[in-house]
Each structure stands twice: as structure tokens, then as C-alpha cells.
Design an enzyme around this catalytic site. Sequence first.
Site, PDB file in Angstrom:
ATOM      1  N   LYS A 206      15.725  -8.675 -26.737  1.00 34.48           N
ATOM      2  CA  LYS A 206      16.452  -9.755 -26.059  1.00 34.48           C
ATOM      3  C   LYS A 206      16.662 -10.925 -27.018  1.00 34.48           C
ATOM      4  O   LYS A 206      17.742 -11.479 -27.114  1.00 34.48           O
ATOM      5  CB  LYS A 206      15.639 -10.178 -24.830  1.00 34.48           C
ATOM      6  CG  LYS A 206      16.290 -11.218 -23.980  1.00 34.48           C
ATOM      7  CD  LYS A 206      15.451 -11.435 -22.723  1.00 34.48           C
ATOM      8  CE  LYS A 206      15.816 -12.749 -22.081  1.00 34.48           C
ATOM      9  NZ  LYS A 206      14.977 -13.035 -20.916  1.00 34.48           N
ATOM     10  N   GLU A 212       7.817  -7.227 -34.557  1.00 31.39           N
ATOM     11  CA  GLU A 212       7.644  -5.774 -34.604  1.00 31.39           C
ATOM     12  C   GLU A 212       9.000  -5.069 -34.670  1.00 31.39           C
ATOM     13  O   GLU A 212       9.226  -4.177 -35.491  1.00 31.39           O
ATOM     14  CB  GLU A 212       6.897  -5.285 -33.347  1.00 31.39           C
ATOM     15  CG  GLU A 212       5.451  -5.705 -33.268  1.00 31.39           C
ATOM     16  CD  GLU A 212       5.257  -7.059 -32.585  1.00 31.39           C
ATOM     17  OE1 GLU A 212       6.202  -7.877 -32.561  1.00 31.39           O
ATOM     18  OE2 GLU A 212       4.139  -7.295 -32.087  1.00 31.39           O
ATOM     19  N   GLY A 280      12.354  -9.617 -19.916  1.00 33.43           N
ATOM     20  CA  GLY A 280      12.167  -8.374 -20.674  1.00 33.43           C
ATOM     21  C   GLY A 280      11.529  -7.275 -19.849  1.00 33.43           C
ATOM     22  O   GLY A 280      12.009  -6.138 -19.816  1.00 33.43           O
ATOM     23  N   ARG A 281      10.463  -7.608 -19.143  1.00 35.76           N
ATOM     24  CA  ARG A 281       9.730  -6.570 -18.404  1.00 35.76           C
ATOM     25  C   ARG A 281      10.452  -6.136 -17.134  1.00 35.76           C
ATOM     26  O   ARG A 281      10.000  -5.248 -16.429  1.00 35.76           O
ATOM     27  CB  ARG A 281       8.310  -7.034 -18.100  1.00 35.76           C
ATOM     28  CG  ARG A 281       8.198  -8.365 -17.396  1.00 35.76           C
ATOM     29  CD  ARG A 281       6.776  -8.897 -17.433  1.00 35.76           C
ATOM     30  NE  ARG A 281       6.663 -10.245 -16.891  1.00 35.76           N
ATOM     31  CZ  ARG A 281       6.872 -11.350 -17.579  1.00 35.76           C
ATOM     32  NH1 ARG A 281       7.221 -11.275 -18.848  1.00 35.76           N
ATOM     33  NH2 ARG A 281       6.718 -12.538 -17.029  1.00 35.76           N
ATOM     34  N   GLU A 366       1.651  -9.311 -17.495  1.00 38.98           N
ATOM     35  CA  GLU A 366       2.411 -10.362 -18.172  1.00 38.98           C
ATOM     36  C   GLU A 366       3.040 -11.295 -17.129  1.00 38.98           C
ATOM     37  O   GLU A 366       3.296 -12.464 -17.410  1.00 38.98           O
ATOM     38  CB  GLU A 366       3.501  -9.752 -19.073  1.00 38.98           C
ATOM     39  CG  GLU A 366       3.996 -10.715 -20.139  1.00 38.98           C
ATOM     40  CD  GLU A 366       4.872 -10.057 -21.198  1.00 38.98           C
ATOM     41  OE1 GLU A 366       4.416  -9.867 -22.341  1.00 38.98           O
ATOM     42  OE2 GLU A 366       6.020  -9.735 -20.877  1.00 38.98           O
ATOM     43  N   HIS A 397     -11.648  13.684 -14.855  1.00 33.72           N
ATOM     44  CA  HIS A 397     -12.668  14.185 -15.785  1.00 33.72           C
ATOM     45  C   HIS A 397     -13.024  13.126 -16.818  1.00 33.72           C
ATOM     46  O   HIS A 397     -13.579  13.439 -17.871  1.00 33.72           O
ATOM     47  CB  HIS A 397     -12.166  15.471 -16.447  1.00 33.72           C
ATOM     48  CG  HIS A 397     -11.909  16.535 -15.435  1.00 33.72           C
ATOM     49  ND1 HIS A 397     -12.877  17.416 -15.015  1.00 33.72           N
ATOM     50  CD2 HIS A 397     -10.805  16.809 -14.690  1.00 33.72           C
ATOM     51  CE1 HIS A 397     -12.375  18.215 -14.087  1.00 33.72           C
ATOM     52  NE2 HIS A 397     -11.115  17.851 -13.872  1.00 33.72           N
ATOM     53  N   LYS A 527       1.259 -14.775 -31.771  1.00 29.52           N
ATOM     54  CA  LYS A 527       2.417 -14.594 -32.661  1.00 29.52           C
ATOM     55  C   LYS A 527       2.419 -15.683 -33.731  1.00 29.52           C
ATOM     56  O   LYS A 527       2.646 -15.427 -34.919  1.00 29.52           O
ATOM     57  CB  LYS A 527       3.725 -14.712 -31.865  1.00 29.52           C
ATOM     58  CG  LYS A 527       4.011 -13.589 -30.918  1.00 29.52           C
ATOM     59  CD  LYS A 527       5.399 -13.812 -30.291  1.00 29.52           C
ATOM     60  CE  LYS A 527       5.630 -12.906 -29.104  1.00 29.52           C
ATOM     61  NZ  LYS A 527       6.890 -13.147 -28.415  1.00 29.52           N
TER      62      LYS A 527
HETATM   63  O1  F6P Z   1       5.886 -11.086 -26.582  1.00 30.61           O
HETATM   64  C1  F6P Z   1       6.124 -10.691 -25.307  1.00 30.61           C
HETATM   65  C2  F6P Z   1       7.577 -10.390 -25.124  1.00 30.61           C
HETATM   66  O2  F6P Z   1       8.321 -11.547 -25.147  1.00 30.61           O
HETATM   67  C3  F6P Z   1       7.822  -9.615 -23.837  1.00 30.61           C
HETATM   68  O3  F6P Z   1       7.898 -10.431 -22.736  1.00 30.61           O
HETATM   69  C4  F6P Z   1       9.068  -8.897 -24.167  1.00 30.61           C
HETATM   70  O4  F6P Z   1       9.304  -7.843 -23.284  1.00 30.61           O
HETATM   71  C5  F6P Z   1       8.772  -8.457 -25.585  1.00 30.61           C
HETATM   72  O5  F6P Z   1       8.060  -9.532 -26.141  1.00 30.61           O
HETATM   73  C6  F6P Z   1       9.950  -8.106 -26.417  1.00 30.61           C
HETATM   74  O6  F6P Z   1      10.827  -9.187 -26.558  1.00 30.61           O
HETATM   75  P1  F6P Z   1      12.259  -8.979 -27.145  1.00 30.61           P
HETATM   76  O7  F6P Z   1      13.035  -8.099 -26.238  1.00 30.61           O
HETATM   77  O8  F6P Z   1      12.855 -10.356 -27.259  1.00 30.61           O
HETATM   78  O9  F6P Z   1      12.111  -8.343 -28.511  1.00 30.61           O
END
Ligand code: F6P
Length: 564
Positions: A206, A212, A280-281, A366, A397, A527
Site C-alpha cells: 500500500k 521487507e 492493509g489487513r 493488529e 497431537h 521499524k
Molecule cells: O507494519 C505493519 C503494516 O503496516 C501492516 O499493517 C500492513 O499490512 C503491512 O505493514 C504492509 O504494509 P504495506 O502494504 O504498506 O507494504
Amino acid sequence: MTRLVELPEWRDLKQHCSEISKVHLGELFRREPGRAQTLSIEDCGLLLDYSKNWVTAESMRKLFALANAVGVKQAAERMFSGEKINVTENRAVLHVALRNRSGQPIYVDGKDVMPEVRAVLDKMAVAAESIRTRQKLGSTGKPIRNVVNLGIGGSDLGPAMAYEALRPYSDRELTVRFVSNVDGTHLAEATRDLDPAETLFIVVSKTFTTQETMTNAESARRWLLAALAGPSVAADPQSEKARKIVGSHFLAVSAATDKAAAFGLDPQSSVFAMWDWVGGRYSLCSAVGLALMIGIGPTNFFRMLNGFHAMDQHFLDTPLERNMPVVLALLGIWYNNFFGLQTHAVLAYDQYLSRFAAYLQQADMESNGKSIGCDGSPVAWQTGPVVWGEPGTNGQHAFYQLLHQGTKIVPADFIGFAKSHNPLGDHHAKLMANLFAQTEALAFGKSADQVRAELEAQAKTKNQAPRLDLVPHKTFPGNRPTNTILAERLDPETLGKLVALYEHKIFVQGVIWGVNSFDQWGVELGKELANRILPELQATNEPELKHDESTNRLIRWFRQRSRN
Ligand code: F6P
């Protein structure tokens, strides 16, 4: 607003809790014939049996009174009407617009967002079909057969979970993978057997700034360019040649079109829009689901959206008493806030739902893992639980021992289906027998008298003295609460309904706790510190470290060991 714990409805529940806590679930069932029917809801193709909970009809009335007192219905209406309920980010919260199949407009700041939503869905369908029909070619002229989603959190967990859940609907000739971790192993393992000429990466972010995802995107671009054009082109990804290749092998999903363009992608053809009013979620139904749509096809994707929409309507239109998300939310509040139970397990008896608990962890933790209320003051009550789970029967198990006989009580949702996609012999009957057996055992247990009688009978057949010292070990106290959620089959509609069920449950809980379920400031500090530590790990000269003593030592240890 009156503080939650001062509401008369809250106090009433507190009083009621001390009464009900003295009654075993077995006793509740003995006292109330017909309880399983009264405390069940069948709607939207789902059956929710919540009779194995520490509640009576009276408890539920008191819980509904609480929901009314805090204005759950009104809050839902505010969300659906595009009000900026995400107060800390001043944003509307409109994931329901993404799957609004009603043809009705939904407004944000006076503008109907539905035409844009539909346009992006159409654009996704065109892109998905071109890959599914093998018309989309890579830069060497080979058709694209591999799709790798690069994203994390909400830009990964939703489509990864749903792709796994809907595998029976997927094109098995396509390879669809999801890479999220900044650990290079994830990308390396996901790409090692792929032909770069047949591979498409979808960078889903987003913000288009997430460390990452951007690291993975850059490494994927290097991998692709090195294989298709050699190391010199890989070293200059902004060159015309590189951009041309990247244009054929990368798509992006982002609310930051300018940043995706800077990565080398044409905003018109290769970037799919997201909006700031989608968290995002909560974004699975947006272009974040593009890899999923490619895998299962637009028709099945739209079926999933229909399922989401059906549950959205159920949530919006059904009175609290028959409203599945509301009931689940209130039961969660009941255990969390009145009985002090801290965790909640989600136990899906379907291998295709192997990522469901991981997905719900982000959706729930979250959203409601907050200790500051919407008004900026600390909450004086417990908020979001620890959510966890594994698919059945594997969990049986592993950790069910604790569920049955441990000192902690873990309320759990059991999810199962009437029909299997893989009706192999009697596997499915065995799977479901286990699901039903577990909820029965958890609720009703096995008494010491029963265990003693069994030990004596066994000893008698062997002509031995019974091991009565084992009675306490083999006794099951029962009285462990569970919900059971059943549906006919895990199909796209059902998946949509299940996910929306939990989304709205989480929403209702957030409303009751008075927290903003749609921000996530709690992820920022880590972060920030990682960005400070990274150059310290990479510095060629010994950096001056100004962390605490422990962190300084750990950084020095890593610097030393990673070089030798
Ligand atoms: O760090 C958490 C977060 O902001 C989540 O809420 C989100 O889903 C994820 O990182 C990824 O964010 P983006 O879509 O901006 O890469």
C-alpha cells in the site's frame, strides 16, 4: 461516553459472571433442553453453534444489552456509510466497498468510490485472464506461468491464506507463490526452481515503502535482469533495457502510484490502485488479491466477493440476537473481560485453511491489540486477545493436552465442512468425527467416577489390581468453551463469508473496547529502530553505539561473528 466499566450493563454482566462461573457446561445442558438450538444461528450458509459456551439465554440478553449500550449497530452504520472512523489517521474504513455487489453507491468525502472499485476489479480481471490464457508473455516471448507475490502483512497474509484455501479452484498449471520475509531465504527458495523468463512478480505494498517488500522487489528485479539480460543490466535497473524487461515481468499494487512508477512500472498498465480507506489487513478484496485472482480466476474471485458481501449484509441488517459476528464478538468479550481469559484459538478442521489462523492473527491482533482508546486515554480494561491456532487434527497431537487438562482455559472456534474437496476413503468422516469429539470432550470432560469405573473394569479383565492412582491424571474436567462453525463446503463464497465474519467480529469488539481497530502505530518503533541499527551492522568502521547495554552487546556480537 461513560467509561465502559461504569456502564450499568457492564456491572450487570460482572455480577452475572460470578453466578454463571459456578455452573458447569454439563449442568447448563442438563438444565436447558433445546439449548443447542436456542444458542445456534444458521444463516448465510453457515451454522454457528455457540451452545457450548458459559452462557444462558439470560447471559446473552445481558451481552446484547451491552452491545446496544455502546451503540454497535450505529457504529456499523457509520463504517458502512464512509464516515472517518479511523480517527487517528482521519480515514474512512471501507473494505466493505471492495465487495459491495449491490450496485449502490458508497461515498467518501462526497464522492462515490464504487466506479473506481469496479474499474480496478475489471483491470485485475483482464490481467488475470491474460495470464490464465497464457497470452501474457514475458520479455523473451515465453508465456508467464509463475506468479510471485511480494508483500508482507496485509499485502501477503490475505491472498496467501485465500490461495491456499481455494487451491481446488486454482489453475494447477500455474505456480503462485508468496514471499514476505526479508530473510533472503524466502525469496531464494521461492524462485530457485522458476524460469525467470516465465515469471511475473507482483509487488504489493500500500505504501510502497515497506522495507521487507521493497528489499524483496529489488532482489527479485536483480535476479530477473541478471538471468534475462546479464549482470550489467541488472546493475542498472533504471536503464531503458532494464525497464523494458521489468515492464513485462512486474506488476504493482499500491496506493503510492508515484513510487511504483519510480520502481520502473507504467502507472496505467502495470500499477493497480489501492485507496487509503482500505486498511492493509482488510484489503484481500482489493487488487491485493491479484495473485489470488490469477490463481483461481476472476469468476471464483467474484464468487468470494459475493460471499463477503453476503456476510456484510448479514452483519448490517440482522438484529443483534441473530447476528453471527456480534455473537462471536460478545462471547469473546465475555471471556476476555469478565473471566480474564487471554487467548483465543481458531481450529479449522480443513487442511486448506492451514493459513487461516495466521491470517486472523494480523486481522485481530493488529486491529485490537491496543491500550489507548479512541479518545487518547488509556483503557482500563483488557482489549484484544492472543489469537492462535493450527488446523485439526494436527493440533490434537500437539497442544490439545493443555486445552483439555491445563490450568489455562482457551476458548476456541472449531471450523469444519460437510463435504471435502478430496473425498478419499473415510478421511473426511474421521476428520469431522475428531472435530465433534473435541468440542464434546472439551465441554463435558470425563468424571473421576467414570475413570475409576473404567480402570476397575480393565483391571478385572486382566485379573490385576486397578491403578487408581491414575484417576486424577485420566480425569477431564471439561467446561472448556467452544464455538462450532460449519458450512457445506469450503468454496469461494464460504471463504468470503468466514473472513467477513471474523472481520466484523473484530470490529464489534473494537467498538465495545473503544479502541481504533484501524490503525497500527504499535508496529512503528521496531521499524524505526531497525532502520537505525541497519547501518550499525553494516558499518566498516566500529560505530558508536548508543543503545542500551544489552542491545549494544548483541550488535557487537553480530558484527564480529558475521564477518569471520
Ligand atoms: O507494519 C505493519 C503494516 O503496516 C501492516 O499493517 C500492513 O499490512 C503491512 O505493514 C504492509 O504494509 P504495506 O502494504 O504498506 O507494504
